[in-house]
Write a protein that holds these residues in place. Structure first.
Motif, PDB file in Angstrom:
ATOM      1  N   HIS A 176      37.851  19.580  29.907  1.00 59.89           N
ATOM      2  CA  HIS A 176      37.107  18.321  29.950  1.00 59.89           C
ATOM      3  C   HIS A 176      35.720  18.524  29.323  1.00 59.89           C
ATOM      4  O   HIS A 176      35.071  19.542  29.587  1.00 59.89           O
ATOM      5  N   PRO A 177      35.264  17.563  28.525  1.00 64.50           N
ATOM      6  CA  PRO A 177      33.955  17.714  27.877  1.00 64.50           C
ATOM      7  C   PRO A 177      32.795  17.938  28.853  1.00 64.50           C
ATOM      8  O   PRO A 177      31.732  18.394  28.433  1.00 64.50           O
ATOM      9  N   ILE A 178      32.988  17.661  30.101  1.00 63.66           N
ATOM     10  CA  ILE A 178      31.951  17.967  31.082  1.00 63.66           C
ATOM     11  C   ILE A 178      31.646  19.460  31.095  1.00 63.66           C
ATOM     12  O   ILE A 178      30.553  19.890  31.482  1.00 63.66           O
ATOM     13  N   CYS A 180      31.910  21.443  28.298  1.00 60.67           N
ATOM     14  CA  CYS A 180      31.786  21.937  26.921  1.00 60.67           C
ATOM     15  C   CYS A 180      30.642  22.927  26.777  1.00 60.67           C
ATOM     16  O   CYS A 180      30.776  23.955  26.112  1.00 60.67           O
ATOM     17  N   ALA A 181      29.494  22.637  27.381  1.00 58.41           N
ATOM     18  CA  ALA A 181      28.317  23.486  27.162  1.00 58.41           C
ATOM     19  C   ALA A 181      28.478  24.865  27.788  1.00 58.41           C
ATOM     20  O   ALA A 181      28.074  25.865  27.210  1.00 58.41           O
ATOM     21  N   ASP A 182      29.070  24.920  28.977  1.00 62.25           N
ATOM     22  CA  ASP A 182      28.980  26.157  29.745  1.00 62.25           C
ATOM     23  C   ASP A 182      30.303  26.852  30.017  1.00 62.25           C
ATOM     24  O   ASP A 182      30.319  27.945  30.602  1.00 62.25           O
ATOM     25  N   SER A 222      37.727  21.096  23.479  1.00 64.15           N
ATOM     26  CA  SER A 222      37.513  19.884  24.268  1.00 64.15           C
ATOM     27  C   SER A 222      38.669  18.902  24.244  1.00 64.15           C
ATOM     28  O   SER A 222      38.719  17.999  25.071  1.00 64.15           O
ATOM     29  N   LEU A 282      31.713  12.563  41.703  1.00 70.43           N
ATOM     30  CA  LEU A 282      31.795  13.988  41.420  1.00 70.43           C
ATOM     31  C   LEU A 282      30.969  14.746  42.452  1.00 70.43           C
ATOM     32  O   LEU A 282      29.857  14.343  42.766  1.00 70.43           O
ATOM     33  N   THR A 339      30.203  20.417  39.905  1.00 68.75           N
ATOM     34  CA  THR A 339      31.294  19.725  39.209  1.00 68.75           C
ATOM     35  C   THR A 339      32.505  20.618  38.987  1.00 68.75           C
ATOM     36  O   THR A 339      33.570  20.127  38.635  1.00 68.75           O
TER      37      THR A 339
END
Lengths: 268, 268
Positions: A137-139, A141-143, A148, A203, A207
């Protein structure tokens, strides 16, 4: 397709406890995580599962290709392949990693992932293990995972033989994607794992623990499951829930609820 | 492209206070929200902005097509169009709405959105206002916006004349998308608004407030901005931040920081 318990759903359980809980509930397959496997040792863990007559639907997880120490990462991923082979599963789920610390170079991170998969694919194939690229999930993506979408995972997988690199379809990660049904159809025999849990709201503050039992949220499991089945997937369906309340509950209660939810919301 | 202050960035400010803050900081454009506009009345609000010599880069926001009361929703969206026209902006940003309460029918919700846009597009075009469909980060798919990618928004917009329906590109919502650069190039003159804020971690407990000042997070604004510029966009760049600390700070301090961050991280 039939139910497998991903052991993360009873996160506090040792591998032995998870195996016992599956056996008591009549569940025939288990998704194993590396940390509880390491706690008992690979050889003993493999024997535990074998003696209980369980299939191992997948080993979770390798990947993290954007780690700072590439040599250590490569070694660890090879160990993960070896562990999967020892467990007798042909599927190693890969969480590919997020942006390197301090970086905003998303394209670069995705390039690193492609390199990492290329380094590992043949080693895995030679061991009879397929890498299952998990779009996240793009939630995350950063970490956690710069892959994605399922389309993106399939484009990466396409560079490798189907017996070396597949994809993991996890409902939580892909349900929102307007192209997901077409992507699942296109995936065909690249689908190496199918995992289910629900998208819940609100949420939780962490998350990572936003993954509910099927039926508690917004995901239409029948439609996604039918697409996975129509694509030719005949493997196990792992119920993999990350949720503080589920993790706090007694193992047998959770497993019984997993069986109920699977029948009510997921089973074809 | 030049800087516009989306007034949500100083959420506690009245429209008059936001207009004054822009004027004091030498910012030439403002993105207006309907609630503070309603507080002063449309006519007086329009005069406030006009007297200060500000452009209105967009009005935020209409949409919410999946609402239970469709007639009320249609009326409200027409009022939003009228308000945009009264303010002298040609851009009404649309947040399309999430799943209807209790529903898991994502395809159905997306169909409802398409119907809603179809009902509103000609009314908007006749008023000289373009609807800017805003794809939203998949974190908001269930409860806020079932348009999840720029490609998806463009596919919907393509059914309408370019002067009636465009898209809003917001870095927070699209930065993770592996197809985003190609989608921006394809968007061309469909780009009706460009908004910037950063993806920050950890996500705050209220994920609506997870939108940081440019530079505080993971987004590469130069790459996205260059793509938007290369696509032909020559409008304003709205800095639109949703963050509890930013909202709590004195307006002039925030606006000064917005100007600094824009120059350092966003400006071509």
């Amino acid at each position: 397709m039939s139910l497998s318990l991903n052991q993360k759903t009873i996160n506090r359980a040792s591998l032995a406890e998870a195996v016992d809980a599956c056996a008591r509930a009549g569940i025939e397959a288990i998704g194993v995580w590396r940390e509880p496997l390491a706690d008992v040792g690979v050889e003993r863990g493999a024997k535990l599962v074998r003696d209980a007559g369980l299939r191992v639907s997948s080993l979770c997880r390798g990947g993290f290709f954007t780690a700072a120490d590439r040599a250590a990462n490569r070694d660890d991923n090879r160990r993960a392949v070896d562990e999967a082979a020892a467990l007798g599963t042909d599927t190693l789920v890969l969480v590919v990693g997020g942006l390197p610390t301090g970086s905003r170079d998303l394209a670069g991170a995705r390039g690193r992932v492609a390199e990492g998969v290329a380094e590992l694919a043949m080693y895995a194939g030679d061991a009879g293990v397929r890498l299952a690229l998990e779009p996240m999930h793009p939630i995350y993506c950063a970490d956690r995972g710069v892959l994605s979408t399922l389309d993106q995972a399939l484009e990466l997988a396409a560079a490798f033989p189907v017996e070396q690199v597949g994809v993991a379809v996890d409902t939580f990660h892909v349900w929102w994607d307007p192209r997901v049904l077409a992507a699942i159809a296109r995936a065909g025999d690249r689908i190496a794992a199918y995992q289910v849990c629900d998208w819940i709201l609100p949420l939780p503050p962490d998350t990572l623990l936003a993954r509910g039992l099927p039926g508690d949220g917004y995901i239409d499991f029948r439609t996604l499951g039918a697409a996975v089945s129509d694509a030719g997937y005949r493997g196990d369906v792992e119920v993999e829930v990350f949720h503080a309340d589920v993790w706090a509950a007694p193992f047998d209660d959770v497993v019984a609820e997993v069986v109920r939810r699977y029948r009510e919301h997921v089973a074809p």
